[in-house]
Design an enzyme around this catalytic site. Structure first.
Site, PDB file in Angstrom:
ATOM      1  CG  ASN A   1       1.312   0.395 -11.721  1.00 33.30           C
ATOM      2  OD1 ASN A   1       1.737  -0.163 -11.894  1.00 33.30           O
ATOM      3  ND2 ASN A   1       0.397   1.229 -11.139  1.00 33.30           N
TER       4      ASN A   1
ATOM      5  CG  HIS B   1       4.632  -4.578  -8.783  1.00 32.95           C
ATOM      6  ND1 HIS B   1       5.444  -4.114  -7.651  1.00 32.95           N
ATOM      7  CD2 HIS B   1       3.521  -4.064  -7.763  1.00 32.95           C
ATOM      8  CE1 HIS B   1       4.727  -3.422  -7.094  1.00 32.95           C
ATOM      9  NE2 HIS B   1       3.678  -2.779  -7.361  1.00 32.95           N
TER      10      HIS B   1
ATOM     11  CG  HIS C   1       3.314   6.001  -7.738  1.00 34.51           C
ATOM     12  ND1 HIS C   1       2.726   5.580  -7.261  1.00 34.51           N
ATOM     13  CD2 HIS C   1       3.623   7.337  -7.873  1.00 34.51           C
ATOM     14  CE1 HIS C   1       2.867   6.649  -6.402  1.00 34.51           C
ATOM     15  NE2 HIS C   1       3.504   7.585  -6.896  1.00 34.51           N
TER      16      HIS C   1
ATOM     17  NE  ARG D   1       5.675   4.347  -4.783  1.00 38.35           N
ATOM     18  CZ  ARG D   1       5.126   4.472  -3.777  1.00 38.35           C
ATOM     19  NH1 ARG D   1       4.802   5.505  -2.838  1.00 38.35           N
ATOM     20  NH2 ARG D   1       3.659   4.005  -3.544  1.00 38.35           N
TER      21      ARG D   1
ATOM     22  NE  ARG E   1       8.929   1.951  -3.148  1.00 35.66           N
ATOM     23  CZ  ARG E   1       7.970   2.672  -1.964  1.00 35.66           C
ATOM     24  NH1 ARG E   1       7.107   1.357  -2.642  1.00 35.66           N
ATOM     25  NH2 ARG E   1       7.575   3.362  -1.784  1.00 35.66           N
TER      26      ARG E   1
ATOM     27  CD  GLU F   1      -1.024   5.191 -10.004  1.00 34.18           C
ATOM     28  OE1 GLU F   1      -0.093   5.010  -8.583  1.00 34.18           O
ATOM     29  OE2 GLU F   1      -1.680   4.336 -10.466  1.00 34.18           O
TER      30      GLU F   1
ATOM     31  CB  THR G   1      -0.906   5.228  -3.278  1.00 33.42           C
ATOM     32  OG1 THR G   1      -0.391   4.427  -4.452  1.00 33.42           O
ATOM     33  CG2 THR G   1      -1.283   6.221  -3.055  1.00 33.42           C
TER      34      THR G   1
ATOM     35  CD  GLU H   1      -6.467   5.028 -10.448  1.00 31.48           C
ATOM     36  OE1 GLU H   1      -6.587   5.048 -11.032  1.00 31.48           O
ATOM     37  OE2 GLU H   1      -6.433   3.999  -9.069  1.00 31.48           O
TER      38      GLU H   1
ATOM     39  CG  HIS I   1      -4.818   0.562  -4.376  1.00 33.98           C
ATOM     40  ND1 HIS I   1      -4.477  -0.357  -3.501  1.00 33.98           N
ATOM     41  CD2 HIS I   1      -4.534   2.054  -4.685  1.00 33.98           C
ATOM     42  CE1 HIS I   1      -3.314   0.017  -3.131  1.00 33.98           C
ATOM     43  NE2 HIS I   1      -2.776   1.012  -3.467  1.00 33.98           N
TER      44      HIS I   1
END
Ligand code: PXP
Length: 236
Positions: free
Chosen positions: A6, A9, A42, A44, A48, A69, A100, A150, A187
Site C-alpha cells: 500500500n 503514504h 485507497h 478516499r 487526502r 481500496e 480505516t 481481507e 492493517h
C-alpha cells in the site's frame, strides 16, 4: 503468498507540501522491483493522499495486480469502472478518521451491495471486502457475491494476547477458504507481528503499507519491500 504494498503514504508526504513529488508511481515501480506482487491504493472521498490521476498512472505502469481500496459509493464505482484496477476492496470510510476503523459491517450496509458488487464484477473487476474476523461477516460476504475477503488484523496487532487473536483469525480464514473465498489479511502488519499470521495457510495475500513506507525512509522502498518479501517467503 502474495504481498500487495500500500503506497498511500507516499502520496501523504507529497500532499504535506502539495508538491509533485514523491510520486506514488515512482514508488510503485520501486515496490515491484523489490518483489511486490501487487500495489494497493485507497482513493478516499477527501482525496487526502491518492488522487484519480495516481490511479490512472498506476494502471498504465504497474506490471502486477492493482488493488483499489474504496468506499462502496456511486462515485467510487464510477471511478473504478473508468480506471479498471484488477480488483477493488470495499472498506468503510468515515470523514476525519486517521486510518480505516474496522472492517465493513455487512449487517449494516445501506445500499444493495449484491448488485453493487455484481456491476463491478460484470465489468471484469474482482471484488473483495475488508471484514473483521467474525464468522457472520464471512456468511454475509458470500451472500453479496464477494470473491475475496481481507481480514482486518488491526485488533491482532494491538492485542496483548496475540495467541487468542491469531486463533480467531485462523478460524475465520479457514471458514472463508472452505466456502471458496480468497483470503487476504491486512492493517497494522509490520516486520515482526506478521510472523504468527504466516502460519495460517489459508491466508494467501497480505496488504501492508505503513510499516514498509516507514522502513523505506531509512533503507529505500525497494529494500524495505524486499525485506518483507523475504520474511513472507521464509515462513513457508
Ligand atoms: N488494508 C486496509 C483495508 C486498509 O485500510 C489499510 C490501511 O490503509 C491497510 C490494509 C494497510 O494498513 P497498514 O498501512 O497499517 O499496513
Amino acid at each position: 503468498m502474495e504481498l500487495s504494498v500500500n503506497i498511500d503514504h507516499v502520496a501523504t508526504v507529497r500532499e504535506a507540501r502539495k508538491e509533485k513529488f514523491p510520486d506514488p508511481a515512482y514508488a510503485a515501480v520501486e515496490a515491484e522491483l523489490g518483489g511486490a506482487d501487487g500495489i494497493t491504493v485507497h482513493l478516499r472521498g477527501d482525496r487526502r493522499h491518492i488522487k484519480e490521476r495516481d490511479l490512472a498512472v498506476l494502471k498504465q505502469i504497474i506490471r502486477n495486480d492493482l488493488n483499489l481500496e474504496m468506499a462502496a459509493t456511486d462515485e467510487m464505482a464510477r471511478i473504478a469502472v473508468g480506471a479498471m484496477p484488477d480488483r477493488v476492496t470495499l472498506v468503510p470510510e468515515a470523514p476525519g478518521e486517521v486510518t480505516t476503523q474496522g472492517g465493513l459491517d455487512l449487517s449494516n450496509v445501506k445500499i444493495d451491495l449484491k448488485s453493487y458488487i455484481s456491476d463491478l464484477k460484470g465489468k471484469g473487476i474482482r471484488v473483495g471486502i475488508f471484514i473483521d474476523p467474525d464468522m457472520a461477516q464471512i456468511k454475509a460476504a458470500l451472500r453479496v457475491g464477494a470473491e475475496s475477503v481481507e481480514i482486518n488484523t488491526n485488533e491482532y496487532t494491538q492485542a496483548k494476547n496475540r495467541e487468542e487473536e491469531t486463533s480467531k483469525i485462523s478460524r475465520v480464514a479457514k471458514a472463508a477458504r472452505r466456502e471458496g473465498l480468497v483470503v487476504h489479511a491486512g492493517h497494522g502488519i509490520d516486520y515482526t507481528n506478521i510472523l504468527p499470521l504466516l502460519s495460517i495457510p489459508e491466508i494467501t495475500g497480505y496488504s501492508i503499507g505503513f510499516a514498509i513506507v516507514a522502513r523505506a525512509l531509512f533503507v529505500g522502498l525497494r529494500q524495505a519491500v524486499s525485506e518483507m518479501k523475504e520474511i513472507i517467503k521464509g515462513a513457508r
